[in-house]
Design a protein around this motif. Structure first.
Motif, PDB file in Angstrom:
ATOM      1  N   LEU A 171       0.831  -1.202   0.000  1.00  0.00           N
ATOM      2  CA  LEU A 171       0.000   0.000   0.000  1.00  0.00           C
ATOM      3  C   LEU A 171       0.870   1.258   0.000  1.00  0.00           C
ATOM      4  O   LEU A 171       0.555   2.236  -0.676  1.00  0.00           O
ATOM      5  CB  LEU A 171      -0.939  -0.003   1.210  1.00  0.00           C
ATOM      6  N   VAL A 172       1.962   1.233   0.729  1.00  0.00           N
ATOM      7  CA  VAL A 172       2.890   2.364   0.738  1.00  0.00           C
ATOM      8  C   VAL A 172       3.439   2.598  -0.666  1.00  0.00           C
ATOM      9  O   VAL A 172       3.441   3.724  -1.165  1.00  0.00           O
ATOM     10  CB  VAL A 172       4.043   2.128   1.741  1.00  0.00           C
ATOM     11  N   TRP A 173       3.866   1.531  -1.308  1.00  0.00           N
ATOM     12  CA  TRP A 173       4.426   1.658  -2.659  1.00  0.00           C
ATOM     13  C   TRP A 173       3.374   2.192  -3.630  1.00  0.00           C
ATOM     14  O   TRP A 173       3.664   3.083  -4.430  1.00  0.00           O
ATOM     15  CB  TRP A 173       4.977   0.316  -3.134  1.00  0.00           C
ATOM     16  N   ALA A 174       2.154   1.673  -3.558  1.00  0.00           N
ATOM     17  CA  ALA A 174       1.085   2.163  -4.442  1.00  0.00           C
ATOM     18  C   ALA A 174       0.807   3.642  -4.164  1.00  0.00           C
ATOM     19  O   ALA A 174       0.615   4.434  -5.087  1.00  0.00           O
ATOM     20  CB  ALA A 174      -0.182   1.336  -4.255  1.00  0.00           C
ATOM     21  N   GLY A 175       0.813   4.022  -2.899  1.00  0.00           N
ATOM     22  CA  GLY A 175       0.560   5.407  -2.530  1.00  0.00           C
ATOM     23  C   GLY A 175       1.637   6.353  -3.015  1.00  0.00           C
ATOM     24  O   GLY A 175       1.340   7.454  -3.483  1.00  0.00           O
ATOM     25  N   LEU A 176       2.877   5.925  -2.943  1.00  0.00           N
ATOM     26  CA  LEU A 176       3.979   6.808  -3.325  1.00  0.00           C
ATOM     27  C   LEU A 176       4.068   7.040  -4.830  1.00  0.00           C
ATOM     28  O   LEU A 176       4.648   8.029  -5.266  1.00  0.00           O
ATOM     29  CB  LEU A 176       5.299   6.279  -2.774  1.00  0.00           C
ATOM     30  N   ILE A 177       3.483   6.137  -5.618  1.00  0.00           N
ATOM     31  CA  ILE A 177       3.456   6.366  -7.075  1.00  0.00           C
ATOM     32  C   ILE A 177       2.073   6.833  -7.526  1.00  0.00           C
ATOM     33  O   ILE A 177       1.785   6.858  -8.714  1.00  0.00           O
ATOM     34  CB  ILE A 177       3.907   5.120  -7.867  1.00  0.00           C
ATOM     35  N   GLU A 178       1.228   7.188  -6.581  1.00  0.00           N
ATOM     36  CA  GLU A 178      -0.109   7.721  -6.829  1.00  0.00           C
ATOM     37  C   GLU A 178      -0.998   6.758  -7.617  1.00  0.00           C
ATOM     38  O   GLU A 178      -1.765   7.149  -8.482  1.00  0.00           O
ATOM     39  CB  GLU A 178      -0.034   9.085  -7.532  1.00  0.00           C
ATOM     40  N   ASN A 179      -0.901   5.473  -7.264  1.00  0.00           N
ATOM     41  CA  ASN A 179      -1.732   4.433  -7.864  1.00  0.00           C
ATOM     42  C   ASN A 179      -2.941   4.213  -6.951  1.00  0.00           C
ATOM     43  O   ASN A 179      -2.985   3.266  -6.173  1.00  0.00           O
ATOM     44  CB  ASN A 179      -0.919   3.145  -8.047  1.00  0.00           C
ATOM     45  N   VAL A 180      -3.909   5.103  -7.044  1.00  0.00           N
ATOM     46  CA  VAL A 180      -5.072   5.058  -6.151  1.00  0.00           C
ATOM     47  C   VAL A 180      -5.890   3.791  -6.383  1.00  0.00           C
ATOM     48  O   VAL A 180      -6.382   3.184  -5.427  1.00  0.00           O
ATOM     49  CB  VAL A 180      -5.931   6.334  -6.299  1.00  0.00           C
ATOM     50  N   GLU A 181      -6.017   3.356  -7.620  1.00  0.00           N
ATOM     51  CA  GLU A 181      -6.762   2.116  -7.891  1.00  0.00           C
ATOM     52  C   GLU A 181      -6.051   0.918  -7.256  1.00  0.00           C
ATOM     53  O   GLU A 181      -6.698   0.016  -6.728  1.00  0.00           O
ATOM     54  CB  GLU A 181      -6.965   1.908  -9.393  1.00  0.00           C
ATOM     55  N   GLY A 182      -4.737   0.917  -7.309  1.00  0.00           N
ATOM     56  CA  GLY A 182      -3.976  -0.136  -6.641  1.00  0.00           C
ATOM     57  C   GLY A 182      -4.168  -0.089  -5.136  1.00  0.00           C
ATOM     58  O   GLY A 182      -4.242  -1.124  -4.473  1.00  0.00           O
ATOM     59  N   MET A 183      -4.262   1.120  -4.585  1.00  0.00           N
ATOM     60  CA  MET A 183      -4.512   1.265  -3.145  1.00  0.00           C
ATOM     61  C   MET A 183      -5.885   0.681  -2.788  1.00  0.00           C
ATOM     62  O   MET A 183      -6.016  -0.042  -1.800  1.00  0.00           O
ATOM     63  CB  MET A 183      -4.427   2.738  -2.742  1.00  0.00           C
ATOM     64  N   ARG A 184      -6.892   0.981  -3.617  1.00  0.00           N
ATOM     65  CA  ARG A 184      -8.241   0.427  -3.380  1.00  0.00           C
ATOM     66  C   ARG A 184      -8.203  -1.101  -3.408  1.00  0.00           C
ATOM     67  O   ARG A 184      -8.825  -1.759  -2.573  1.00  0.00           O
ATOM     68  CB  ARG A 184      -9.216   0.915  -4.450  1.00  0.00           C
ATOM     69  N   LEU A 185      -7.504  -1.638  -4.373  1.00  0.00           N
ATOM     70  CA  LEU A 185      -7.389  -3.087  -4.511  1.00  0.00           C
ATOM     71  C   LEU A 185      -6.764  -3.705  -3.264  1.00  0.00           C
ATOM     72  O   LEU A 185      -7.298  -4.660  -2.695  1.00  0.00           O
ATOM     73  CB  LEU A 185      -6.555  -3.424  -5.753  1.00  0.00           C
ATOM     74  N   LEU A 186      -5.654  -3.154  -2.821  1.00  0.00           N
ATOM     75  CA  LEU A 186      -4.973  -3.696  -1.645  1.00  0.00           C
ATOM     76  C   LEU A 186      -5.841  -3.602  -0.394  1.00  0.00           C
ATOM     77  O   LEU A 186      -5.876  -4.523   0.420  1.00  0.00           O
ATOM     78  CB  LEU A 186      -3.636  -2.982  -1.433  1.00  0.00           C
ATOM     79  N   LEU A 187      -6.568  -2.500  -0.248  1.00  0.00           N
ATOM     80  CA  LEU A 187      -7.431  -2.341   0.930  1.00  0.00           C
ATOM     81  C   LEU A 187      -8.611  -3.298   0.908  1.00  0.00           C
ATOM     82  O   LEU A 187      -9.142  -3.653   1.970  1.00  0.00           O
ATOM     83  CB  LEU A 187      -7.911  -0.895   1.048  1.00  0.00           C
ATOM     84  N   ALA A 188      -9.013  -3.728  -0.275  1.00  0.00           N
ATOM     85  CA  ALA A 188     -10.086  -4.721  -0.369  1.00  0.00           C
ATOM     86  C   ALA A 188      -9.645  -6.048   0.255  1.00  0.00           C
ATOM     87  O   ALA A 188     -10.468  -6.812   0.756  1.00  0.00           O
ATOM     88  CB  ALA A 188     -10.496  -4.928  -1.822  1.00  0.00           C
ATOM     89  N   TYR A 189      -8.348  -6.286   0.265  1.00  0.00           N
ATOM     90  CA  TYR A 189      -7.805  -7.517   0.840  1.00  0.00           C
ATOM     91  C   TYR A 189      -7.370  -7.352   2.293  1.00  0.00           C
ATOM     92  O   TYR A 189      -7.325  -8.317   3.037  1.00  0.00           O
ATOM     93  CB  TYR A 189      -6.627  -8.021   0.001  1.00  0.00           C
ATOM     94  N   ASN A 190      -7.009  -6.127   2.676  1.00  0.00           N
ATOM     95  CA  ASN A 190      -6.542  -5.916   4.052  1.00  0.00           C
ATOM     96  C   ASN A 190      -6.681  -4.443   4.438  1.00  0.00           C
ATOM     97  O   ASN A 190      -5.808  -3.636   4.152  1.00  0.00           O
ATOM     98  CB  ASN A 190      -5.091  -6.367   4.199  1.00  0.00           C
ATOM     99  N   ARG A 191      -7.758  -4.087   5.118  1.00  0.00           N
ATOM    100  CA  ARG A 191      -8.006  -2.706   5.542  1.00  0.00           C
ATOM    101  C   ARG A 191      -7.014  -2.241   6.606  1.00  0.00           C
ATOM    102  O   ARG A 191      -6.791  -1.055   6.761  1.00  0.00           O
ATOM    103  CB  ARG A 191      -9.421  -2.548   6.099  1.00  0.00           C
ATOM    104  N   THR A 192      -6.415  -3.162   7.336  1.00  0.00           N
ATOM    105  CA  THR A 192      -5.509  -2.756   8.416  1.00  0.00           C
ATOM    106  C   THR A 192      -4.222  -2.133   7.891  1.00  0.00           C
ATOM    107  O   THR A 192      -3.485  -1.520   8.661  1.00  0.00           O
ATOM    108  CB  THR A 192      -5.170  -3.933   9.347  1.00  0.00           C
ATOM    109  N   LEU A 193      -3.953  -2.261   6.596  1.00  0.00           N
ATOM    110  CA  LEU A 193      -2.745  -1.653   6.036  1.00  0.00           C
ATOM    111  C   LEU A 193      -2.735  -0.145   6.234  1.00  0.00           C
ATOM    112  O   LEU A 193      -1.683   0.471   6.350  1.00  0.00           O
ATOM    113  CB  LEU A 193      -2.634  -1.968   4.538  1.00  0.00           C
ATOM    114  N   LEU A 194      -3.922   0.467   6.286  1.00  0.00           N
ATOM    115  CA  LEU A 194      -4.009   1.922   6.467  1.00  0.00           C
ATOM    116  C   LEU A 194      -3.441   2.381   7.801  1.00  0.00           C
ATOM    117  O   LEU A 194      -2.977   3.501   7.928  1.00  0.00           O
ATOM    118  CB  LEU A 194      -5.472   2.375   6.373  1.00  0.00           C
TER     119      LEU A 194
END
Length: 110
Positions: free
Chosen positions: A30-53
């Motif tokens: 999620l950090v890597w997706a966030g740092l490259i501004e991949n918001v859709e990737g962030m949504r995908l990762l959070l669908a699998y694990n909300r605690t990453l936030l």
């Protein structure tokens, strides 16, 4: 980014525990997706694990602070929309995401 998100989804569908994996610095995907501004990737990762936030790095930086420091506004806005209480977080030295964003802007102007 769309292609990488499809690959990430395939990997996560095959093994959902991959959402918890970390690199050698302790950062999750999620950090890597966030740092490259991949918001859709962030949504995908959070669908699998909300605690990453709620992950915090060893220096006390959460994802909002990391995106503020690196000046990635779409990611920071997404994090705020998904996890508004992160505004209350402080680093070990008492800095907020606003402090970090302000310092980053000053450094990029200088």
């Amino acid at each position: 980014s769309e292609g990488s998100n499809k690959v990430a989804k395939a990997l996560l569908d095959f093994d959902p525990k991959l959402a918890n994996s970390r690199d050698n610095d302790g950062d999750n995907a999620l950090v890597w997706a966030g740092l490259i501004e991949n918001v859709e990737g962030m949504r995908l990762l959070l669908a699998y694990n909300r605690t990453l936030l709620s992950d915090v790095s060893s220096d006390g930086h959460d994802l909002l602070m990391r995106t503020a420091t690196m000046c990635v506004p779409d990611s920071a806005t997404f994090v705020l929309s998904e996890y508004p209480s992160c505004l209350q977080h402080r680093t070990h030295s008492g800095l907020s995401a606003l402090h970090l964003a302000a310092m980053s802007c000053c450094m990029s102007v200088a």
